[in-house]
Design an enzyme around this catalytic site. Sequence first.
Site: not given
Ligand code: GLA
Length: 637
Positions: A197, A284
């Site tokens: 990430d 996301d």
């Molecule tokens: C980010 C990523 C997600 C997930 C969260 C975890 O938002 O894009 O897919 O892994 O972090 O905190």
Amino acid sequence: MPRYRTLIPATLAIAAALFASGSAMADTLDATGHLEVTGKWTAKTRGQALTPPMGWNSWNAYRTEVDEEKVLGAAQALVDSGLAKLGYNYVNIDDGWWLKRRTSDGRMLIRTQIFPSAKLKGDSSFKPFTDRIHAMGLKAGIYSDMGRNACSQRFDLHSPNLPEGTAAEREVGLYGHVDQDIDLYFRQWGFDYIKVDACGLNYYGPDEPVVKSEGYRAFAPIIDQSAINRTDIPQVRALYQSVSDALAKSNPDNDYILSLCNWGTADVRQWGHDVGNMWRTSQDITPEWTRMLHTFDSAATRALYAHPGAWNDPDMLFVGHGDFDENHLTEARSHFSLWAIINAPLIIGYDLRKAPKSLLDIWGNADIIRLNQDKSGHQAVLEYMSDDVEIFVKTLSNGDKAVAIFNRGLAPADVALTAAHLKMTGTIALTDLWSKATQSFSGETLLKVAPRETLVFEARGARQLADGLYLSEIPGNIHVAEDGVIVPQPDPMVHRMISPWDSSRGGGSRAAYTGWGGAQADSTPYDQNLQVAGHPFATGIGILAGSRMEVKNDGFTRFETQAGVDDTTQNLKDAVIFQVYGDGRLLTETKSVYGEPAKTLNADISGVKVVELVARADNRTSDLPLIVTWGDAALKK
Ligand code: GLA
């Protein structure tokens, strides 16, 4: 690397001044050798992702409230339900597994309260856990962040599973520990997959309230999600590259997957395929219809940037939740079909221990999975688009086509699917891969598509090009080594929903993912029809000058195209030289062309493994996009 990979404001100012003064600019991109032919396929080939990765991940099911019982339960359910046999073999832990970084030696410690098998005297290890996953015939994935701190530490402050201890102990991300952590996760703990990430590169600036309230060490952001010119592209890329290199070192057997999760920032669209096995193209996904459209759109027109080993990732599946739950099976099937046809990784995010049959039947549709996992790795190409309906066509390795007809809206749609969409001719047999019904047609067939439905057919028939394949039919054989984009620009074609986080406060979420101007199959880089000197091309590759593509040749003997400057070019000054190389040897080229009918190029490629297509601006004087068309470009027998 091309110039302007980072556009600091000063650079912009210089460029603007150059234009203002009318100074002639040499085509530095060409002059510095970025278009130098390589004579080979230079795309990254490391890692285990010859087809899009499939599996399960804890995040969409549990956020940070992951534990060993839940993960092993998911693994068992994959095996028991038969999903594992269909290819879902990665079981991935997301955010929430960590306790702290031991400061004496920098070793990461696991939250053994939720992963009891990881408990060792004064230490912890995931080896017993990965051993169990492996014993089930599955593979194990872990999660980290490229910065010092993770996403949950910024966005899930009420989580019971946040790292603990001093500020230094809570620095659980890879930054400054890449080799150490990768060695621990892969060589010592036995993981096979890592998602990396990027919150630590983005959200821990000195002015972030959470930095002060939680006492984190500030990290001057090198990603700005809304401003590509304030994102340090080379540095973001270099950090991910260091992970890629460490993975190669820790995995002499090459059995790993690197998933880049910097949400479509830093122009990852352009370099993700050289660094990772998959790269997120957007922020996301959430279980909402319009959010699904948003993440889907960010990947759906990037067919030329994906190929075996490297995939666009519009984020994990949300089938089973919200707008895609058991009561919304049309939407759930659409979400799944769309991910499948654009070769997105298929990562389930649901508590599989209690999955109803109706959902298992979606993840378990072997025909749809077969499209996604087809070994040629051609991402579907968008052949028709409107705000309501889209038609995506994907070439399969047996020469058949798969087609997805997607009704994005709330009214039923009448759709004419034509033989031309499929680049086929004569009688075409269609099999519906959801209902299994069959029909055949010639010319065109009229279809009714229900609101939010996606019809998916396998189409069998004679190909329009009887003795070959158009390049736009085989994006998985193309590596866009240099796409000619000088100034990365946000893609305005991505659906912009009401923000799931901010609702309608503020001005709305503006386009943020770069990609506008990138290479396209059957379209110009700016979503226009291909046309040279008044002559339209239904098929071809649209790209900018200053570009080089590598095309794998699997036994064809001729390359043919009609190349020219596209009528939509914004640069009205400069001319282009089109060149075709075979395994590094110049086979044929045009003279410098501009504003004239497309030139026919015809090259003997017998025995050639890699054809390189170079569009070189001739003594460039303007930095405006110089749009070119490789019309009807095809490999022929
Ligand atoms: C980010 C990523 C997600 C997930 C969260 C975890 O938002 O894009 O897919 O892994 O972090 O905190």
